[in-house]
Design a protein around this motif. Structure first.
Motif, PDB file in Angstrom:
ATOM      1  N   PRO A   1       0.835  -1.186   0.000  1.00  0.00           N
ATOM      2  CA  PRO A   1       0.000   0.000   0.000  1.00  0.00           C
ATOM      3  C   PRO A   1       0.876   1.245   0.000  1.00  0.00           C
ATOM      4  CG  PRO A   1      -0.800  -1.557   1.617  1.00  0.00           C
ATOM      5  CD  PRO A   1       0.454  -2.137   1.016  1.00  0.00           C
ATOM      6  N   LYS A   2       0.541   2.180  -0.822  1.00  0.00           N
ATOM      7  CA  LYS A   2       1.383   3.361  -1.005  1.00  0.00           C
ATOM      8  C   LYS A   2       1.412   4.217   0.253  1.00  0.00           C
ATOM      9  CE  LYS A   2       2.664   2.495  -5.125  1.00  0.00           C
ATOM     10  NZ  LYS A   2       2.908   1.092  -4.812  1.00  0.00           N
ATOM     11  N   ALA A   3       2.521   4.888   0.419  1.00  0.00           N
ATOM     12  CA  ALA A   3       2.693   5.757   1.586  1.00  0.00           C
ATOM     13  C   ALA A   3       1.664   6.871   1.549  1.00  0.00           C
ATOM     14  CB  ALA A   3       4.080   6.358   1.561  1.00  0.00           C
ATOM     15  N   GLN A   4       1.189   7.201   2.728  1.00  0.00           N
ATOM     16  CA  GLN A   4       0.288   8.338   2.793  1.00  0.00           C
ATOM     17  C   GLN A   4       1.087   9.610   2.553  1.00  0.00           C
ATOM     18  OE1 GLN A   4       1.164   6.161   5.151  1.00  0.00           O
ATOM     19  NE2 GLN A   4       0.761   6.923   7.176  1.00  0.00           N
ATOM     20  N   THR A   5       0.490  10.588   1.902  1.00  0.00           N
ATOM     21  CA  THR A   5       1.146  11.893   1.861  1.00  0.00           C
ATOM     22  C   THR A   5       0.959  12.480   3.246  1.00  0.00           C
ATOM     23  OG1 THR A   5      -0.921  12.701   0.997  1.00  0.00           O
ATOM     24  CG2 THR A   5       0.862  12.406  -0.578  1.00  0.00           C
TER      25      THR A   5
ATOM     26  N   ALA B   1      -6.589  -1.385   2.285  1.00  0.00           N
ATOM     27  CA  ALA B   1      -5.333  -0.685   2.596  1.00  0.00           C
ATOM     28  C   ALA B   1      -5.542   0.309   3.737  1.00  0.00           C
ATOM     29  CB  ALA B   1      -4.802   0.024   1.360  1.00  0.00           C
ATOM     30  N   ASN B   2      -6.667   0.991   3.720  1.00  0.00           N
ATOM     31  CA  ASN B   2      -6.952   1.957   4.784  1.00  0.00           C
ATOM     32  C   ASN B   2      -7.218   1.258   6.109  1.00  0.00           C
ATOM     33  OD1 ASN B   2      -6.687   4.003   2.929  1.00  0.00           O
ATOM     34  ND2 ASN B   2      -8.892   4.090   2.472  1.00  0.00           N
ATOM     35  N   ALA B   3      -7.924   0.138   6.044  1.00  0.00           N
ATOM     36  CA  ALA B   3      -8.243  -0.610   7.263  1.00  0.00           C
ATOM     37  C   ALA B   3      -6.952  -1.136   7.896  1.00  0.00           C
ATOM     38  CB  ALA B   3      -9.181  -1.765   6.943  1.00  0.00           C
ATOM     39  N   ARG B   4      -6.040  -1.613   7.065  1.00  0.00           N
ATOM     40  CA  ARG B   4      -4.769  -2.110   7.585  1.00  0.00           C
ATOM     41  C   ARG B   4      -3.984  -0.972   8.241  1.00  0.00           C
ATOM     42  NH1 ARG B   4       0.903  -3.445   6.351  1.00  0.00           N
ATOM     43  NH2 ARG B   4       1.033  -2.185   4.493  1.00  0.00           N
ATOM     44  N   ASN B   5      -3.911   0.130   7.528  1.00  0.00           N
ATOM     45  CA  ASN B   5      -3.199   1.292   8.062  1.00  0.00           C
ATOM     46  C   ASN B   5      -3.806   1.744   9.394  1.00  0.00           C
ATOM     47  OD1 ASN B   5      -1.521   3.795   7.934  1.00  0.00           O
ATOM     48  ND2 ASN B   5      -3.548   4.747   7.698  1.00  0.00           N
ATOM     49  N   PHE B   6      -5.131   1.802   9.430  1.00  0.00           N
ATOM     50  CA  PHE B   6      -5.835   2.220  10.644  1.00  0.00           C
ATOM     51  C   PHE B   6      -5.496   1.264  11.798  1.00  0.00           C
ATOM     52  CE2 PHE B   6      -9.571   1.933  13.431  1.00  0.00           C
ATOM     53  CZ  PHE B   6      -9.744   3.267  13.774  1.00  0.00           C
ATOM     54  N   THR B   7      -5.468  -0.024  11.495  1.00  0.00           N
ATOM     55  CA  THR B   7      -5.197  -1.021  12.527  1.00  0.00           C
ATOM     56  C   THR B   7      -3.766  -0.907  13.036  1.00  0.00           C
ATOM     57  OG1 THR B   7      -6.798  -2.512  11.553  1.00  0.00           O
ATOM     58  CG2 THR B   7      -5.173  -3.495  13.028  1.00  0.00           C
ATOM     59  N   VAL B   8      -2.809  -0.788  12.117  1.00  0.00           N
ATOM     60  CA  VAL B   8      -1.413  -0.678  12.534  1.00  0.00           C
ATOM     61  C   VAL B   8      -1.243   0.545  13.445  1.00  0.00           C
ATOM     62  CG1 VAL B   8       0.961  -0.323  11.736  1.00  0.00           C
ATOM     63  CG2 VAL B   8      -0.538  -1.909  10.512  1.00  0.00           C
ATOM     64  N   TYR B   9      -1.849   1.656  13.044  1.00  0.00           N
ATOM     65  CA  TYR B   9      -1.798   2.854  13.895  1.00  0.00           C
ATOM     66  C   TYR B   9      -2.424   2.587  15.261  1.00  0.00           C
ATOM     67  CZ  TYR B   9      -0.037   6.605  10.871  1.00  0.00           C
ATOM     68  OH  TYR B   9       0.748   7.418  10.127  1.00  0.00           O
ATOM     69  N   SER B  10      -3.606   1.958  15.255  1.00  0.00           N
ATOM     70  CA  SER B  10      -4.319   1.719  16.516  1.00  0.00           C
ATOM     71  C   SER B  10      -3.504   0.846  17.453  1.00  0.00           C
ATOM     72  CB  SER B  10      -5.664   1.026  16.265  1.00  0.00           C
ATOM     73  OG  SER B  10      -6.433   1.769  15.376  1.00  0.00           O
TER      74      SER B  10
HETATM   75  C1  LIG Z   1      -3.179   5.967   8.346  1.00  0.00           C
HETATM   76  O1  LIG Z   1      -3.891   6.136   9.546  1.00  0.00           O
HETATM   77  C2  LIG Z   1      -3.545   7.317  10.253  1.00  0.00           C
HETATM   78  C3  LIG Z   1      -4.302   7.307  11.581  1.00  0.00           C
HETATM   79  O2  LIG Z   1      -5.614   6.880  11.437  1.00  0.00           O
HETATM   80  C4  LIG Z   1      -3.846   8.544   9.416  1.00  0.00           C
HETATM   81  O3  LIG Z   1      -3.453   9.705  10.102  1.00  0.00           O
HETATM   82  C5  LIG Z   1      -3.091   8.431   8.090  1.00  0.00           C
HETATM   83  O4  LIG Z   1      -3.437   9.514   7.254  1.00  0.00           O
HETATM   84  C6  LIG Z   1      -3.438   7.120   7.414  1.00  0.00           C
HETATM   85  N1  LIG Z   1      -2.665   6.961   6.211  1.00  0.00           N
HETATM   86  C7  LIG Z   1      -3.171   6.445   5.100  1.00  0.00           C
HETATM   87  C8  LIG Z   1      -2.252   6.299   3.940  1.00  0.00           C
HETATM   88  O5  LIG Z   1      -4.346   6.133   5.014  1.00  0.00           O
END
Ligand SMILES: *[C@@H]1O[C@H](CO)[C@@H](O)[C@H](O)[C@H]1NC(C)=O
Ligand SMILES: *[C@@H]1O[C@H](CO)[C@@H](O)[C@H](O)[C@H]1NC(C)=O
Ligand SMILES: *[C@@H]1O[C@H](CO)[C@@H](O)[C@H](O)[C@H]1NC(C)=O
Length: 461
Positions: free
Chosen positions: A81-85, A332-341
């Motif tokens: 999954p691509k890096a968030q900006t 991809a968003n759900a995974r990112n959200f989970t890793v953050y959580s």
């Molecule tokens: C990943 O999750 C964090 C916290 O919920 C959020 O701030 C960030 O923008 C997310 N990044 C992506 C690429 O979705």
């Protein structure tokens, strides 16, 4: 004549020692009483103190110019999954990066002051693979007790094992040579827990082989029961394993939690029940046993796809309810959200458990070419490092993981980029499933790349 004068000398020495002792006590007492003075003392890293490593001095301020934020916005092209900006305000980013740097320094400054400028830049993920005749650290045909047969490539028809003789050499960091008994001594009365998917299990098996040197050690105790890790009726295997080395009272355990989320059956009395997969809650095992861990290594990644979710009957929940936000429901968003959580949760727990050090391991790369695992993809290369042997980038190739740990005390075990260079190290067509034409370009031969992950872990505890 000799006797009395010697006695006199002794009593003088004794009184000097006593005076020194009293002075020291008074000084320490005064320090503890005076907050102003106390704040001058460097904060100590509890964990390191317990391990008998001298406490690192953490400067309160690091010049921002040391860190290059630009690179984080241009991640390498990869399968993940691509890096968030960076959506956060710039000041936040600087704050996070500086905290991150503090955390890095705490890890890297192991007391010695020499080349401290170099150590500020120490990033274990940067460096190169080099040939080392002392590798592998154990025999793939010998470590039968801990290695799953499907991952012991020495037991398959594979004939080329040149990949086993490489060692990762970080550019600016000291990498201590892994030594099983030294590791156990350092982990005396401590517990190391791996929690994650099958790649975490590979790291666990690798660790058991590395500690024992692949030799049969008869006195290792199975203590799975203490963690509820027993095979349920009808199950193929337990949810994990736990072993104790009695000499040092060190426990190494693995728990299978592919998503790291709490899974809750939606209908207890239905054997075919679906599960609420709570993206904002850590697995129950983690919450329950965390106080017993001293080092925790988390990972997740490859189970985050629709197919696996459907096959496992997992339904994504947030706030105790099925996900309503359609954007968040994208995998991809759900995974990112989970890793953050999960990382945030672990970070919140660290102050409550001063003896605990938390790691999040970045994603392990897959190397399927000409298809995926179920569409004829393969990984046939056997020549080591055909695509290069060096990692020069400063950022992690796993942007989700890198950003999740930023500003927390959870350390990143950043293995993605250097593992990416090792496409010849997978099980490939020699997998147990080879008869059906399925290649395994996800799991690694052991001994192999996960050994290096453990060397990095060793260097950072
Ligand atoms: C990943 O999750 C964090 C916290 O919920 C959020 O701030 C960030 O923008 C997310 N990044 C992506 C690429 O979705
Ligand atoms: C072994 O270590 C645990 C902590 O991990 C401790 O509670 C226990 O008392 C130790 N056992 C012995 C025999 O020292
Ligand atoms: C739970 O599962 C059982 C057995 O399949 C079924 O009889 C029952 O109706 C289910 N309960 C609910 C609330 O769906």
């Amino acid at each position: 004549m000799k006797g009395p004068s010697l006695n006199k000398l002794r009593s003088v020495k004794l009184s000097i020692s006593l005076i020194a002792l009293i002075c020291t006590t008074l000084l320490i007492w005064a320090w503890e009483r005076t907050p102003l003075l106390a704040s001058v003392l460097p904060p100590s890293d509890q964990f390191d103190v317990r391990l008998g490593i001298s406490s690192p001095v953490i400067p309160s301020e690091i010049p921002v110019s040391h860190f290059d934020f630009e690179e984080k916005q241009h991640p390498a092209e990869d399968d993940f999954p691509k890096a968030q900006t960076l959506a956060e305000p710039v000041t936040d980013v600087i704050q996070h990066a500086s905290e991150n740097a503090n955390a890095k320094m705490a890890l890297d400054d192991k007391g010695s002051n020499t080349a401290s400028d170099k150590k500020k830049d120490c990033n274990y993920a940067k460096g190169k693979w080099v040939v080392d005749k002392r590798r592998p650290l154990y025999s793939g045909s010998g470590c039968k007790k801990w290695l799953s047969e499907m991952w012991a490539c020495r037991l398959t028809k594979r004939t080329d094992f040149s990949f086993e003789t490489y060692r990762w050499q970080p550019k600016n960091c000291e990498m201590p040579e892994f030594e099983g008994s030294a590791f156990l001594n350092r982990m005396q009365h401590k517990t190391l827990a791996f929690v994650g998917d099958s790649l975490g299990r590979q790291q666990f098996q690798s660790m058991m082989c590395m500690i024992t040197g692949g030799r049969e050690i008869s006195d290792v105790e199975n203590v799975g029961k203490l963690y509820g890790l027993v095979k349920a009726r009808g199950a193929v295997r337990p949810d994990g394993w736990a072993y104790r080395f009695p000499r040092t009272n060190t426990t190494i355990l693995y728990y299978w939690s592919a998503s790291l989320c709490e899974l809750q059956p939606l209908n207890q009395s239905d054997p075919a029940t679906h599960y609420a997969m709570h993206l904002d809650r850590p697995a129950f095992f983690l919450k329950h046993f965390l106080p017993r861990f001293n080092v925790l290594v988390l990972n997740t990644g490859h189970h985050w796809n629709r197919g696996k979710l459907i096959a496992n009957r997992w339904e994504m929940y947030v706030d105790g309810k099925p996900i309503a936000d359609r954007k968040l429901a994208q995998i991809a968003n759900a995974r990112n959200f989970t890793v953050y959580s999960i990382v945030k949760w672990l970070d919140s727990q660290l102050p409550l458990h001063p003896g605990l050090k938390g790691f999040y391991r970045s994603i392990s790369p897959r190397h399927f070419v000409n298809g995926d695992w179920n569409t004829g993809g393969s990984c046939d290369h056997t020549t080591p490092l055909a695509g290069g042997s060096e990692v020069t980038q400063d950022h992690s190739s796993d942007a989700v993981a890198e950003h999740a740990v930023m500003g927390t005390k959870v350390k990143l075990l950043d293995i993605t980029a250097f593992s990416q260079l090792r496409d010849e190290c997978h099980i490939s067509k020699y997998s147990v499933k080879a008869s059906t034409g399925v290649h395994d370009c996800l799991h690694w031969c052991l001994p192999g790349v996960p050994d290096t992950w453990n060397e990095l872990l060793y260097a950072q505890i």
